[in-house]
Motif scaffolding. Sequence first.
Motif, PDB file in Angstrom:
ATOM      1  N   HIS A   6     -11.129  -2.226  -0.410  1.00  0.00           N
ATOM      2  CA  HIS A   6     -10.730  -3.176  -1.437  1.00  0.00           C
ATOM      3  C   HIS A   6      -9.507  -3.981  -1.008  1.00  0.00           C
ATOM      4  N   ILE A   7      -9.544  -4.506   0.224  1.00  0.00           N
ATOM      5  CA  ILE A   7      -8.457  -5.354   0.704  1.00  0.00           C
ATOM      6  C   ILE A   7      -8.318  -6.582  -0.187  1.00  0.00           C
ATOM      7  N   GLY A   8      -9.483  -7.124  -0.582  1.00  0.00           N
ATOM      8  CA  GLY A   8      -9.448  -8.310  -1.438  1.00  0.00           C
ATOM      9  C   GLY A   8      -8.750  -8.055  -2.758  1.00  0.00           C
ATOM     10  N   ILE A   9      -8.903  -6.845  -3.294  1.00  0.00           N
ATOM     11  CA  ILE A   9      -8.249  -6.517  -4.552  1.00  0.00           C
ATOM     12  C   ILE A   9      -6.740  -6.507  -4.368  1.00  0.00           C
ATOM     13  N   ILE A  10      -6.282  -5.886  -3.248  1.00  0.00           N
ATOM     14  CA  ILE A  10      -4.844  -5.810  -2.980  1.00  0.00           C
ATOM     15  C   ILE A  10      -4.251  -7.203  -2.862  1.00  0.00           C
ATOM     16  N   ILE A  11      -4.939  -8.071  -2.120  1.00  0.00           N
ATOM     17  CA  ILE A  11      -4.458  -9.447  -1.963  1.00  0.00           C
ATOM     18  C   ILE A  11      -4.381 -10.146  -3.311  1.00  0.00           C
ATOM     19  N   PHE A  12      -5.421  -9.921  -4.136  1.00  0.00           N
ATOM     20  CA  PHE A  12      -5.446 -10.547  -5.458  1.00  0.00           C
ATOM     21  C   PHE A  12      -4.240 -10.110  -6.290  1.00  0.00           C
ATOM     22  N   ILE A  13      -3.958  -8.799  -6.273  1.00  0.00           N
ATOM     23  CA  ILE A  13      -2.836  -8.280  -7.063  1.00  0.00           C
ATOM     24  C   ILE A  13      -1.516  -8.834  -6.555  1.00  0.00           C
ATOM     25  N   LEU A  14      -1.355  -8.881  -5.209  1.00  0.00           N
ATOM     26  CA  LEU A  14      -0.124  -9.410  -4.648  1.00  0.00           C
ATOM     27  C   LEU A  14       0.069 -10.865  -5.051  1.00  0.00           C
ATOM     28  N   ASN A  15      -1.027 -11.620  -5.039  1.00  0.00           N
ATOM     29  CA  ASN A  15      -0.925 -13.027  -5.424  1.00  0.00           C
ATOM     30  C   ASN A  15      -0.505 -13.172  -6.881  1.00  0.00           C
ATOM     31  N   LEU A  16      -1.035 -12.275  -7.738  1.00  0.00           N
ATOM     32  CA  LEU A  16      -0.681 -12.357  -9.145  1.00  0.00           C
ATOM     33  C   LEU A  16       0.776 -11.961  -9.376  1.00  0.00           C
ATOM     34  N   SER A  17       1.250 -10.999  -8.595  1.00  0.00           N
ATOM     35  CA  SER A  17       2.598 -10.471  -8.799  1.00  0.00           C
ATOM     36  C   SER A  17       3.662 -11.483  -8.410  1.00  0.00           C
ATOM     37  N   GLY A  18       3.335 -12.297  -7.418  1.00  0.00           N
ATOM     38  CA  GLY A  18       4.324 -13.258  -6.964  1.00  0.00           C
ATOM     39  C   GLY A  18       5.335 -12.621  -6.049  1.00  0.00           C
ATOM     40  N   CYS A  19       6.193 -13.398  -5.446  1.00  0.00           N
ATOM     41  CA  CYS A  19       7.220 -12.899  -4.527  1.00  0.00           C
ATOM     42  C   CYS A  19       8.574 -13.452  -4.949  1.00  0.00           C
ATOM     43  N   ALA A  20       9.561 -12.684  -4.640  1.00  0.00           N
ATOM     44  CA  ALA A  20      10.925 -13.134  -4.956  1.00  0.00           C
ATOM     45  C   ALA A  20      11.417 -14.031  -3.845  1.00  0.00           C
ATOM     46  N   ASN A  21      10.978 -15.295  -3.879  1.00  0.00           N
ATOM     47  CA  ASN A  21      11.440 -16.235  -2.864  1.00  0.00           C
ATOM     48  C   ASN A  21      11.871 -17.531  -3.550  1.00  0.00           C
ATOM     49  N   ASP A  32      -1.801 -17.757 -16.321  1.00  0.00           N
ATOM     50  CA  ASP A  32      -2.403 -19.011 -15.873  1.00  0.00           C
ATOM     51  C   ASP A  32      -3.184 -18.812 -14.580  1.00  0.00           C
ATOM     52  N   ARG A  33      -2.612 -18.010 -13.663  1.00  0.00           N
ATOM     53  CA  ARG A  33      -3.313 -17.782 -12.392  1.00  0.00           C
ATOM     54  C   ARG A  33      -4.614 -17.005 -12.593  1.00  0.00           C
ATOM     55  N   VAL A  34      -4.612 -16.047 -13.507  1.00  0.00           N
ATOM     56  CA  VAL A  34      -5.840 -15.316 -13.825  1.00  0.00           C
ATOM     57  C   VAL A  34      -6.878 -16.275 -14.396  1.00  0.00           C
ATOM     58  N   SER A  35      -6.431 -17.134 -15.321  1.00  0.00           N
ATOM     59  CA  SER A  35      -7.349 -18.087 -15.945  1.00  0.00           C
ATOM     60  C   SER A  35      -7.944 -19.035 -14.903  1.00  0.00           C
ATOM     61  N   ILE A  36      -7.114 -19.465 -13.952  1.00  0.00           N
ATOM     62  CA  ILE A  36      -7.594 -20.358 -12.886  1.00  0.00           C
ATOM     63  C   ILE A  36      -8.602 -19.637 -12.008  1.00  0.00           C
ATOM     64  N   ALA A  37      -8.311 -18.384 -11.634  1.00  0.00           N
ATOM     65  CA  ALA A  37      -9.218 -17.624 -10.770  1.00  0.00           C
ATOM     66  C   ALA A  37     -10.559 -17.385 -11.454  1.00  0.00           C
ATOM     67  N   SER A 101     -10.849  -9.954 -15.528  1.00  0.00           N
ATOM     68  CA  SER A 101      -9.907  -9.523 -14.502  1.00  0.00           C
ATOM     69  C   SER A 101      -9.366  -8.153 -14.870  1.00  0.00           C
ATOM     70  N   SER A 102      -9.500  -7.225 -13.944  1.00  0.00           N
ATOM     71  CA  SER A 102      -8.959  -5.883 -14.135  1.00  0.00           C
ATOM     72  C   SER A 102      -8.518  -5.361 -12.778  1.00  0.00           C
ATOM     73  N   GLN A 103      -9.500  -5.014 -11.934  1.00  0.00           N
ATOM     74  CA  GLN A 103      -9.198  -4.627 -10.558  1.00  0.00           C
ATOM     75  C   GLN A 103      -9.288  -5.826  -9.619  1.00  0.00           C
ATOM     76  N   GLY A 104      -9.265  -6.979 -10.186  1.00  0.00           N
ATOM     77  CA  GLY A 104      -9.472  -8.230  -9.488  1.00  0.00           C
ATOM     78  C   GLY A 104     -10.309  -9.106 -10.396  1.00  0.00           C
ATOM     79  N   VAL A 105     -10.793 -10.227  -9.884  1.00  0.00           N
ATOM     80  CA  VAL A 105     -11.711 -11.047 -10.674  1.00  0.00           C
ATOM     81  C   VAL A 105     -13.066 -10.356 -10.655  1.00  0.00           C
ATOM     82  N   GLU A 106     -13.635 -10.132 -11.828  1.00  0.00           N
ATOM     83  CA  GLU A 106     -14.844  -9.318 -11.947  1.00  0.00           C
ATOM     84  C   GLU A 106     -15.974 -10.099 -12.611  1.00  0.00           C
ATOM     85  N   LEU A 107     -17.182  -9.866 -12.104  1.00  0.00           N
ATOM     86  CA  LEU A 107     -18.400 -10.384 -12.716  1.00  0.00           C
ATOM     87  C   LEU A 107     -19.098  -9.211 -13.391  1.00  0.00           C
TER      88      LEU A 107
END
Length: 463
Positions: A6-21, A32-37, A101-107
Amino acid sequence: MRKISHIGIIIFILNLSGCANDEGANLPSVEDRVSIAVQELRDKLTEPESGWRLDYRPTVETGTFLILLNFNEDGTVRIQSDVTVNDGAFIDHVIAYRIDSSQGVELIMETYGVFHYLFELQQASFGGEFEFIFEGEENGNLIFSSKTDPSNDVTELAFIPASASDSDLISSVATVTLGEGRFQTEDLGGIGSFGTFNFHLQDQDYLLSTVFDLERRAVKFLGIAEGAETSEVIANENIEEIDLETTFSLSNERVILDQPVTATLNGNVFEINELPIGEAIKSLKSYCVDQEDSIVSFSASNSDIGSFEASSSLFQVANNFKVTPNDVYSINHIFLYDEDDNSISDQIEAVFPDVVAFQWYHGVEVADSVFNGVGFVVLDEFNNAEFFLRGFDFTQSGNFIQITFNGNDLITEDNPTQEQLDGLDQLTDLLFTGGEIYVLELLNIDGLFEFYNPCNKHKGFLF
């Protein structure tokens, strides 16, 4: 179907969490990002004019199901499939879907359809799924993984853009024909659904025996013999075992084997890659005097085996029900059935209240002689096993067994009652009326067989 992490799930979660930059303050909110995805996946699903094709293999143990999906903006999806059970309800049906969306974007397939049916098979252990996690795109395909699989064994599914002609490949005739060939191997005790077919290779006058596991989409080639009918095979005694099993898919009314199977007889070699399946023609066949059974047949030809007529049949030219020394087959007595598929356990328990098993013995050495017998195992007041077995002589050709009770019974109870002795005779007479039994090999459990009496349609499992 290959498995994924589930690499894709991890990437999805990281993208949602954002980074402190430095740019974090400019990112849209998580909502908003969930709604867009979610909307992006909806757009992708509804984009192709002909929808998506899924060559669906729930696990590596199953064959492949052809499923076409055409998603609509209103939250419905038209699904076409080559699963013809439930009176064809899943050949072409419309159900609701949801993107979440739960463990990622789900169908998620929301209302009951072919995916739910496959999920429920074999007490929900079949490996099917109706909730999918979106993993991304790959060469124009949408890649999903199963949400319900265990984390170390996750199934990947590729939605491939469908062509307008893909619906022509759905094999509704073949699946119906194979289903009608189930004969007496009905889904007793939740064991499964199997079709037994003999292919008469007309150019050579050979009989090729097969058994289809209709749920798992697997077929076993049992053996090949000289002759067209049971009596001819028995008379010729020229039989070669094949004993090879493979999964399959269906395409344009053909069974496509995942692995080719080779059959050889009299120097003739057949490499079988596929089998065309025609529309079933129903007829009657007598396996016992004054008894008739309904069978189905069809004719076809291909380059693998030439012209043939295939018929559903009790007779198999070979299978793994072998008569070898010290063979013992056993089953709980509840898995013995009458002509209406009702367990006869009440009748057995009326004679043997403490019965624990029905057993079938071949070639067991007893008192310096070889014993063959069938009967029941009971527990005495001290929890010791006592045997009530009725001796028989037999002949066997393929899976056809002729039994004659010989009076050489094996009773280990010191003081059996007359009711027990008479009951043993009555119960075994009931199961083996006419003395002709067919033992059919089933596929989903190694060593599992069904015996069937065509004279009174009683039946039972052996293991």
